[in-house]
Motif scaffolding. Structure first.
Motif, PDB file in Angstrom:
ATOM      1  N   PHE A 155      31.574  39.042  36.191  1.00  0.00           N
ATOM      2  CA  PHE A 155      31.731  38.542  34.819  1.00  0.00           C
ATOM      3  C   PHE A 155      30.958  39.442  33.865  1.00  0.00           C
ATOM      4  O   PHE A 155      29.816  39.831  34.150  1.00  0.00           O
ATOM      5  CB  PHE A 155      31.246  37.096  34.721  1.00  0.00           C
ATOM      6  CG  PHE A 155      32.171  36.130  35.402  1.00  0.00           C
ATOM      7  CD1 PHE A 155      31.960  35.748  36.711  1.00  0.00           C
ATOM      8  CD2 PHE A 155      33.293  35.641  34.741  1.00  0.00           C
ATOM      9  CE1 PHE A 155      32.831  34.886  37.365  1.00  0.00           C
ATOM     10  CE2 PHE A 155      34.172  34.778  35.376  1.00  0.00           C
ATOM     11  CZ  PHE A 155      33.935  34.403  36.693  1.00  0.00           C
ATOM     12  N   GLY A 156      31.634  39.802  32.793  1.00  0.00           N
ATOM     13  CA  GLY A 156      31.006  40.705  31.818  1.00  0.00           C
ATOM     14  C   GLY A 156      31.337  42.154  32.106  1.00  0.00           C
ATOM     15  O   GLY A 156      31.049  43.025  31.302  1.00  0.00           O
ATOM     16  N   GLU A 157      31.980  42.428  33.255  1.00  0.00           N
ATOM     17  CA  GLU A 157      32.379  43.804  33.573  1.00  0.00           C
ATOM     18  C   GLU A 157      33.867  43.978  33.295  1.00  0.00           C
ATOM     19  O   GLU A 157      34.652  43.024  33.379  1.00  0.00           O
ATOM     20  CB  GLU A 157      32.068  44.121  35.049  1.00  0.00           C
ATOM     21  CG  GLU A 157      30.572  44.121  35.352  1.00  0.00           C
ATOM     22  CD  GLU A 157      30.244  44.524  36.793  1.00  0.00           C
ATOM     23  OE1 GLU A 157      29.179  45.126  37.006  1.00  0.00           O
ATOM     24  OE2 GLU A 157      31.036  44.217  37.715  1.00  0.00           O
ATOM     25  N   MET A 158      34.277  45.171  32.983  1.00  0.00           N
ATOM     26  CA  MET A 158      35.662  45.466  32.630  1.00  0.00           C
ATOM     27  C   MET A 158      36.530  45.474  33.889  1.00  0.00           C
ATOM     28  O   MET A 158      36.232  46.184  34.832  1.00  0.00           O
ATOM     29  CB  MET A 158      35.723  46.838  31.944  1.00  0.00           C
ATOM     30  CG  MET A 158      37.133  47.253  31.558  1.00  0.00           C
ATOM     31  SD  MET A 158      37.923  46.061  30.476  1.00  0.00           S
ATOM     32  CE  MET A 158      37.458  46.728  28.906  1.00  0.00           C
ATOM     33  N   PRO A 159      37.589  44.678  33.924  1.00  0.00           N
ATOM     34  CA  PRO A 159      38.502  44.752  35.075  1.00  0.00           C
ATOM     35  C   PRO A 159      39.093  46.156  35.189  1.00  0.00           C
ATOM     36  O   PRO A 159      39.166  46.897  34.212  1.00  0.00           O
ATOM     37  CB  PRO A 159      39.574  43.710  34.744  1.00  0.00           C
ATOM     38  CG  PRO A 159      38.897  42.772  33.806  1.00  0.00           C
ATOM     39  CD  PRO A 159      37.969  43.622  33.000  1.00  0.00           C
ATOM     40  N   TYR A 160      39.611  46.450  36.394  1.00  0.00           N
ATOM     41  CA  TYR A 160      40.141  47.785  36.670  1.00  0.00           C
ATOM     42  C   TYR A 160      41.573  47.944  36.167  1.00  0.00           C
ATOM     43  O   TYR A 160      42.367  47.013  36.146  1.00  0.00           O
ATOM     44  CB  TYR A 160      40.130  48.036  38.184  1.00  0.00           C
ATOM     45  CG  TYR A 160      38.734  48.199  38.764  1.00  0.00           C
ATOM     46  CD1 TYR A 160      38.460  47.830  40.063  1.00  0.00           C
ATOM     47  CD2 TYR A 160      37.692  48.722  38.008  1.00  0.00           C
ATOM     48  CE1 TYR A 160      37.190  47.975  40.610  1.00  0.00           C
ATOM     49  CE2 TYR A 160      36.417  48.868  38.521  1.00  0.00           C
ATOM     50  CZ  TYR A 160      36.168  48.498  39.828  1.00  0.00           C
ATOM     51  OH  TYR A 160      34.903  48.641  40.359  1.00  0.00           O
ATOM     52  N   ARG A 161      41.912  49.185  35.781  1.00  0.00           N
ATOM     53  CA  ARG A 161      43.290  49.652  35.527  1.00  0.00           C
ATOM     54  C   ARG A 161      44.042  48.758  34.544  1.00  0.00           C
ATOM     55  O   ARG A 161      45.229  48.487  34.692  1.00  0.00           O
ATOM     56  CB  ARG A 161      44.031  49.787  36.863  1.00  0.00           C
ATOM     57  CG  ARG A 161      43.333  50.775  37.824  1.00  0.00           C
ATOM     58  CD  ARG A 161      43.823  50.681  39.240  1.00  0.00           C
ATOM     59  NE  ARG A 161      45.227  51.018  39.378  1.00  0.00           N
ATOM     60  CZ  ARG A 161      45.884  50.912  40.535  1.00  0.00           C
ATOM     61  NH1 ARG A 161      45.254  50.476  41.616  1.00  0.00           N
ATOM     62  NH2 ARG A 161      47.171  51.223  40.613  1.00  0.00           N
TER      63      ARG A 161
END
Ligand code: BV8
Length: 232
Positions: A155-161
């Motif tokens: 949570f708080g991190e950018m999902p991939y692709r």
């Protein structure tokens, strides 16, 4: 599905529930949810990892061990068959970090929240395939530092692709959501993006989700039955 060419399928923990993998939130047709055993703030945020890395590493080692003992269920198998037979564009965007889509034979799979079999070195920033325990602080195969973390999106991190995902949604004629509560963004917003781009939208879920009102159609039941029925 005659006028359908391009399909985007979003899967969540519910697609793996009948394989015996815990879902995240209560009421998912089984035992206590994953997060009920652990507060999400305690195990799935960078702050949690900084505060108590041992707890986080044990949580993910436990999940990795559980996943490796499980098998794909008829929902994964049906999606893999669709992937193999579909001539148009198809993308399975999964929020899951398990590898059951791949183990069922699916190829066009995108793990927007990472994969439990990958480790990410916080020293050299490189990723590696890792099936063992992380609690033992193994050395990074690239740089040798003992700085590996689970390669999952907290949570708080950018999902991939995300660019790839939105590009696929823009072209989609059909958006299907399978086994997700619609509780977490940006995945929970994909149905609205798909509608804006003119796609038909279908939800297959055990119960109504937080996003059910956005779908053209919602079918309620276990994915192990609904997905093969839909694919066939
Ligand atoms: C982001 C990976 C932006 C790890 C997961 C404040 C601060 C920071 C962010 C936020 C904030 N407020 C809101 C946010 C955004 C936040 C968010 O959405 N929070 C929620 C709680 C409100 N999102 C994020 O932080 C995301 N990143 O926004 O970045 C950004 C922008 C710029 C720069 C930097 C960042 C990242 C979120 C990813 C978190 N990681 N997982 C791991 O797996 O351990 S989340 C995890 O929960 C899953 O991956 C999934 O995405 C999510 C939801 O879970 P579901 O898959 O839906 O499972 P659940 O149990 O909830 O539901 C299961 C469903 O299946 C149920 O409906 C059930 O009925 C059904 N079901 C059960 N059995 C069956 C079934 N259906 C069919 N058949 C069955 N048999």
């Amino acid at each position: 599905m005659s006028t359908i060419r391009n399909i985007v399928i979003l899967t969540g923990a519910g697609v793996s529930a009948e394989s015996g993998i815990d879902t995240f939130r209560a009421g998912s047709g089984g035992g206590p949810s994953l997060w009920e055993q652990h507060r999400v703030e305690d195990v799935a945020t960078p702050e949690a990892f900084a505060r108590d890395p041992e707890l986080v590493l044990r949580f993910y080692d436990m999940r990795r061990e559980a996943i490796q003992a499980k098998q794909p269920n008829p929902a994964h198998v049906a999606l893999a068959r669709l992937d193999a037979e579909w001539n148009g564009e198809l993308l399975i965007v999964t929020q899951n970090v398990d590898d059951l889509h791949e183990r069922a034979g699916a190829r066009r799979v995108l793990h927007m929240h990472g994969e439990h079999l990958n480790a990410w070195c916080t020293w050299c920033d490189k990723r590696s395939r890792w099936t063992g325990a992380l609690i033992d602080r193994p050395a990074c195969p690239h740089c040798g530092e003992r700085a590996l973390r689970p390669d999952v999106v907290w949570f708080g991190e950018m999902p991939y692709r995300m660019d790839e995902i939105y590009a696929a949604i823009r072209k989609a004629d059909l958006f299907v959501s399978i086994g997700t509560s619609g509780a977490v963004y940006p995945a929970a917003g994909f149905v609205r993006d798909a509608r804006r781009c003119g796609a038909a939208t279908l939800e297959l879920n055990l119960e109504r989700s937080q996003g059910s009102n956005w779908f053209d159609e919602t079918r309620l039941g276990p994915a192990g039955r609904l997905v093969p029925e839909w694919v066939d």
